[in-house]
Design an enzyme around this catalytic site. Structure first.
Site, PDB file in Angstrom:
ATOM      1  N   ASP A 201      47.338  53.105  16.583  1.00 25.63           N
ATOM      2  CA  ASP A 201      48.708  52.631  16.368  1.00 25.63           C
ATOM      3  C   ASP A 201      49.651  53.417  17.261  1.00 25.63           C
ATOM      4  O   ASP A 201      49.834  54.624  17.093  1.00 25.63           O
ATOM      5  CB  ASP A 201      49.076  52.824  14.890  1.00 25.63           C
ATOM      6  CG  ASP A 201      50.420  52.209  14.541  1.00 25.63           C
ATOM      7  OD1 ASP A 201      51.084  51.662  15.437  1.00 25.63           O
ATOM      8  OD2 ASP A 201      50.801  52.282  13.359  1.00 25.63           O
ATOM      9  N   GLU A 253      54.871  44.271  12.498  1.00 24.35           N
ATOM     10  CA  GLU A 253      55.551  44.939  11.383  1.00 24.35           C
ATOM     11  C   GLU A 253      57.065  45.012  11.607  1.00 24.35           C
ATOM     12  O   GLU A 253      57.828  45.136  10.651  1.00 24.35           O
ATOM     13  CB  GLU A 253      54.999  46.342  11.172  1.00 24.35           C
ATOM     14  CG  GLU A 253      55.382  47.337  12.243  1.00 24.35           C
ATOM     15  CD  GLU A 253      54.807  48.725  12.024  1.00 24.35           C
ATOM     16  OE1 GLU A 253      55.561  49.589  11.564  1.00 24.35           O
ATOM     17  OE2 GLU A 253      53.630  48.923  12.313  1.00 24.35           O
ATOM     18  N   HIS A 303      50.654  44.750   7.123  1.00 25.91           N
ATOM     19  CA  HIS A 303      51.124  46.121   7.280  1.00 25.91           C
ATOM     20  C   HIS A 303      51.564  46.628   5.913  1.00 25.91           C
ATOM     21  O   HIS A 303      52.268  45.929   5.186  1.00 25.91           O
ATOM     22  CB  HIS A 303      52.296  46.165   8.258  1.00 25.91           C
ATOM     23  CG  HIS A 303      52.858  47.530   8.458  1.00 25.91           C
ATOM     24  ND1 HIS A 303      53.920  48.021   7.729  1.00 25.91           N
ATOM     25  CD2 HIS A 303      52.497  48.528   9.303  1.00 25.91           C
ATOM     26  CE1 HIS A 303      54.193  49.258   8.117  1.00 25.91           C
ATOM     27  NE2 HIS A 303      53.340  49.591   9.071  1.00 25.91           N
TER      28      HIS A 303
END
Length: 389
Positions: A201, A253, A303
């Site tokens: 990420d 997200e 998410h």
């Protein structure tokens, strides 16, 4: 039924040590809960995405902007309420904090609906496609002042620990720069071994060219997905990365509502969509976004970030998520679970979810709560203990 009060509860405490990702370091853990009370005594709980000062700003939107618009309305009229609030706020914020605030209220209204019906939310949506769901654990966060070598050594151990806890996969943070980030990814692969999924990420910290550099290294490490490699506004860059890399590109997200998601999906820039129900508009809008994702044949892994209210809400949604595509062995979603220090994940409920012990004892899976609404009840004394003004 009538809504008589909407109250925000912003919770916060000092972490044992600061944590970080590509955009910032933070020393406090926070959560923003929304409590909707009816004249009939039925109370619903929701959560708004957004840490720290964002949560305090969202509190003002919930209580001073949204509450006056819907007091006296029937909480069962969720869609009517959603569109009334959105339409009246459209000129002032189609994305960001107004949508995060609406999300918490909408989730609480769904919780009320489930309690009135005596059914879990997944039943209200249409039933459970699964009674348990696999869980991946993420950790490997950055710490201020820690050298790359020390980070890499810690990431080896932390990744191995998450695997040993029983999680089916793990996710790490990056954000120091392309070359040191590749070194950190190599450390995680070393920690989990060759036959275990790990994900990366970036929290949109790279230029497109740097994302290609890191992405090619992640291909060689057989990483499962590369999350938010570039800025969420750069739709063309996402499409280029997806076409040019042999690794799943994930994100979403930071996107809001069906209109924002329509642009992402029509652009064909994602292999895996990651909607955040506590930000994009709540359960009502999440279901529309999910339908859009599946209409574009894009699988979804939600998410998840926040307290056990967010975790429980997502468990309900994952239960009700149709398989894509269908078949004997369909592609299945996973629950994202934060393994770092979080009182609001471990200690807030009257009856804890016990995710970690479930994962350890159930081959990496957790059961879907089957109690009415989101299926959990927060401890009010706990909330008072950690609430800030």
């Amino acid at each position: 039924m009538k809504i008589v009060k909407i109250q925000s509860h912003v919770l916060q405490y000092d972490l044992p040590e600061p944590l970080g990702y590509s955009q910032q370091y933070y020393a406090k853990r926070s959560a923003h809960l929304v409590e909707v009370t009816t004249a009939e005594g039925v109370t619903g709980w929701g959560e708004c995405f957004g840490p720290g000062n964002i949560a305090l700003a969202n509190k003002a939107i919930v209580e001073r902007v949204i509450q006056p618009l819907i007091l006296g309305m029937d909480p069962m009229d969720r869609d009517v309420i959603w569109h009334k609030v959105y339409n009246l706020l459209r000129d002032h914020g189609q994305k960001g904090m107004p949508m995060q605030s609406l999300s918490g209220v909408d989730i609480a209204l769904w919780d009320i609906a489930g309690k009135v019906a005596g059914l879990p939310i997944h039943k209200l949506i249409g039933g459970a496609h699964r009674t348990d769901v696999s869980v991946y654990g993420y950790g490997m966060m950055l710490r201020p002042g820690e050298s790359v070598d020390n980070l890499a050594a810690r990431f080896v151990d932390e990744a191995a620990e998450i695997k040993d806890m029983g999680f089916v996969a793990t996710k790490m943070k990056v954000g120091l720069g392309p070359k040191p980030d590749v070194k950190l990814a190599e450390a995680v692969r070393k920690g989990v071994g060759d036959d275990y999924r790990f994900m990366v990420d970036a929290n949109h910290c790279y230029t497109t060219s740097d994302a290609f550099y890191v992405g090619r290294a992640l291909q060689d490490l057989d990483a499962y997905w590369f999350e938010e490699p570039i800025a969420p506004e750069d739709h063309d860059g996402y499409r280029e990365l997806r076409a040019g890399l042999d690794i799943n590109i994930s994100g979403g997200e930071a996107e809001f509502n069906r209109w924002g998601w329509r642009q992402i999906l029509e652009n064909r820039g994602l292999d895996i969509a990651q909607p955040e129900v506590c930000a994009l508009g709540g359960i009502s809008e999440y279901l529309r976004v999910l339908a859009l994702c599946h209409a574009h044949f894009t699988p979804v892994i939600n998410h998840v970030w926040g307290s056990d209210i967010a975790v429980a809400t997502n468990l309900q949604l994952l239960a009700a998520m149709p398989p894509l595509p269908g078949g004997l062995h369909p592609w299945e979603p996973m629950l994202e679970f934060d393994t770092t220090h979080n009182h609001f994940r471990d200690d807030m409920l009257e009856e804890p979810l016990n995710i970690v012990s479930q994962v350890k004892n159930n081959n990496g899976t957790v059961k879907i709560p089957d109690k009415p609404g989101i299926g959990v009840t927060p401890n009010l004394d706990f909330i008072k203990q950690f609430e800030i003004t």
